[in-house]
Design an enzyme around this catalytic site. Structure first.
Site, mmCIF file in Angstrom:
data_model
loop_
_atom_site.group_PDB
_atom_site.id
_atom_site.type_symbol
_atom_site.label_atom_id
_atom_site.label_comp_id
_atom_site.label_asym_id
_atom_site.label_seq_id
_atom_site.Cartn_x
_atom_site.Cartn_y
_atom_site.Cartn_z
ATOM 1 N N TRP A 163 4.504 5.313 -3.343
ATOM 2 C CA TRP A 163 5.275 5.007 -2.904
ATOM 3 C C TRP A 163 5.583 3.967 -2.489
ATOM 4 C CZ3 TRP A 163 7.247 9.096 -0.817
ATOM 5 C CH2 TRP A 163 6.836 10.202 -0.051
ATOM 6 N N ASP A 236 7.071 -1.328 4.084
ATOM 7 C CA ASP A 236 7.141 -0.065 3.922
ATOM 8 C C ASP A 236 5.373 0.254 5.245
ATOM 9 O OD1 ASP A 236 6.166 2.725 4.442
ATOM 10 O OD2 ASP A 236 6.488 3.507 2.682
ATOM 11 N N LYS A 260 3.341 9.691 10.689
ATOM 12 C CA LYS A 260 1.482 9.649 10.470
ATOM 13 C C LYS A 260 0.639 9.248 11.519
ATOM 14 C CE LYS A 260 2.944 8.614 6.128
ATOM 15 N NZ LYS A 260 2.189 9.534 5.214
#
Length: 436
Positions: A163, A236, A260
């Site tokens: 990511w 992030d 999430k």
């Protein structure tokens, strides 16, 4: 013509036999797995929490993740009658007072949960975290200056997995990306100490990913001390935000995909220091990426928000606060992950994690393989995945990580009950016993 009909009949018979054999094999597999150890089987069944006459799926997915059953039941009850009114939150006008009440409540609870200072704005942006991969350089690089290209500007990016790579690649379209660290094998099971990072002092900001879900990496002790004082720190935090106390004042921007730890998909929970929201954005910045445009809109709503996800997240945060907030969920995250790490580390090498330094082991995802994961061990990995699939466990398979076989991943975001992870641990112990 008769011959053609006979052939079609034979084909149908063969197809039926194949389907029957597959179903019979699946039943035999389930019977074998379930009959081996009654204790973990009873536990596995109990983790499929009953809702009326339907068993709840054991959701071990990295997203969309498991949500609290209590919240889902409340949402079900109120879906068609919002606070006693004959209207659903999914159909109400997003510029009505009813929805203003929803989004204001969500922000209030979010601020309380994370202790967000007053000099930060909260936004529930459309598009998830991925849209912010582009919005961040567009808003933080500033105006183009006298040059025809913006690529003379620099942004620092910490690499620690898949990511962080996605965020880096998006930023490369708008500026020069300086990677402060690099793994030649591109696996990122560990990273160099912060004191060894090569940070460009001329960078407009520095970006890092709090946790990478692919290999089970998470910064447990981020080296804030190495960040230059005037350089905005951007994070992030999709996998970790809400799972432990955090000092928001250390950051310029904190953002997290909602699906999430907070809600379902479609929204990015974003915290931005107010001085970083300006009109000086890159030329051509789309409206949906322009923080200033949203900040100056009535109620910070420039266009249609994802009303359902914001409403559901408000209820999830209420549920989190009722349980004690971030200290409660940090303790839960530690207990859940340690349960599996202790089993893996004491399995005599039968199970093996990819990330072994405690400073980088994730509390949200435990990712592992069986022995080497190669050859006969690869067959065991596949058998493990087939057995969990036969039990109806959702999304235990992860990506290959330097070996031919898929990795095994157990995701444990905030709403994941400790009891579910206990049953996973019992299954793992039983599987090891049967295949040592």
């Amino acid at each position: 013509k008769n011959l053609l009909v006979q052939r079609q009949i034979r084909r149908l018979a063969m197809s039926s036999t194949a389907i029957f054999s597959r179903m019979t094999g699946l039943r035999q597999l389930r019977s074998l797995v379930r009959g081996t150890s009654s204790s973990w089987h009873r536990g596995a069944s109990s983790t499929r929490r009953q809702y009326k006459d339907v068993e709840r799926t054991v959701n071990l997915s990295a997203g969309c993740a498991a949500l609290p059953l209590e919240v889902l039941e409340k949402a079900q009850k109120e879906l068609v009658n919002f606070k006693g009114k004959p209207i659903s939150v999914t159909e109400m006008g997003y510029r009505t007072q009813d929805f203003y009440d929803v989004i204001e409540s969500a922000e209030e609870r979010y601020r309380k949960l994370l202790s967000i200072p007053d000099n930060y704005e909260v936004h529930f942006f459309n598009g998830g975290a991925t849209l912010q991969f582009a919005a961040i350089p567009m808003n933080l690089l500033g105006p183009p200056g006298k040059r025809k290209t913006t690529h003379y500007k620099t942004a620092n990016y910490v690499r620690n997995g898949h990511w962080s790579e996605k965020a880096r690649d998006e930023a490369r379209m708008y500026c020069h990306v300086h990677e402060v660290n690099n793994d030649p094998e591109d696996l990122y099971f560990s990273v160099p100490d912060g004191k060894d990072w090569d940070i460009d002092p001329d960078g407009r900001y520095i970006h890092y990913t709090a946790a990478d879900t692919r290999q089970g990496f998470e910064f447990q002790d981020f080296p804030y001390e190495v960040i230059p004082p005037d350089m905005p720190l951007v994070c992030d935090a999709s996998a970790t935000l809400g799972s432990q106390p955090i000092d928001v004042s250390k950051y310029g921007v904190l953002y997290a995909a909602a699906h999430k730890n907070f809600s379902t998909s479609g929204v990015c929970y974003t915290i931005i220091r107010k001085d970083l929201i300006t009109e000086d954005v890159l030329p051509g910045t789309p409206t949906m990426c322009n923080w200033h445009r949203f900040s100056t809109a009535p109620n910070k709503i420039w266009t249609v928000p994802v009303t359902f996800s914001i409403w559901l997240g408000d209820m999830v945060m209420e549920w989190m606060l009722e349980r004690g907030g971030l200290p409660y969920f940090e303790d839960l995250a530690i207990r859940r992950s340690n349960l599996l790490y202790d089993l893996i580390d004491n399995s005599g090498g039968f199970y093996r994690c990819f990330v072994n330094d405690w400073r980088y082991r994730s509390r949200m995802q435990v990712v592992f393989t069986i022995r080497s994961g190669i050859g006969a061990d690869e067959v065991l990995v596949q058998k493990f995945l087939e057995e969990t699939d036969a039990l109806g466990w959702l999304d235990v398979r992860s990506h290959p990580l330097g070996i031919p076989s898929d990795a095994i991943r157990v995701t444990m975001y905030n709403p994941q009950p400790f009891e579910t992870v206990q049953r996973v641990s019992e299954f793992m112990a039983d599987f090891k016993k049967r295949h040592m």
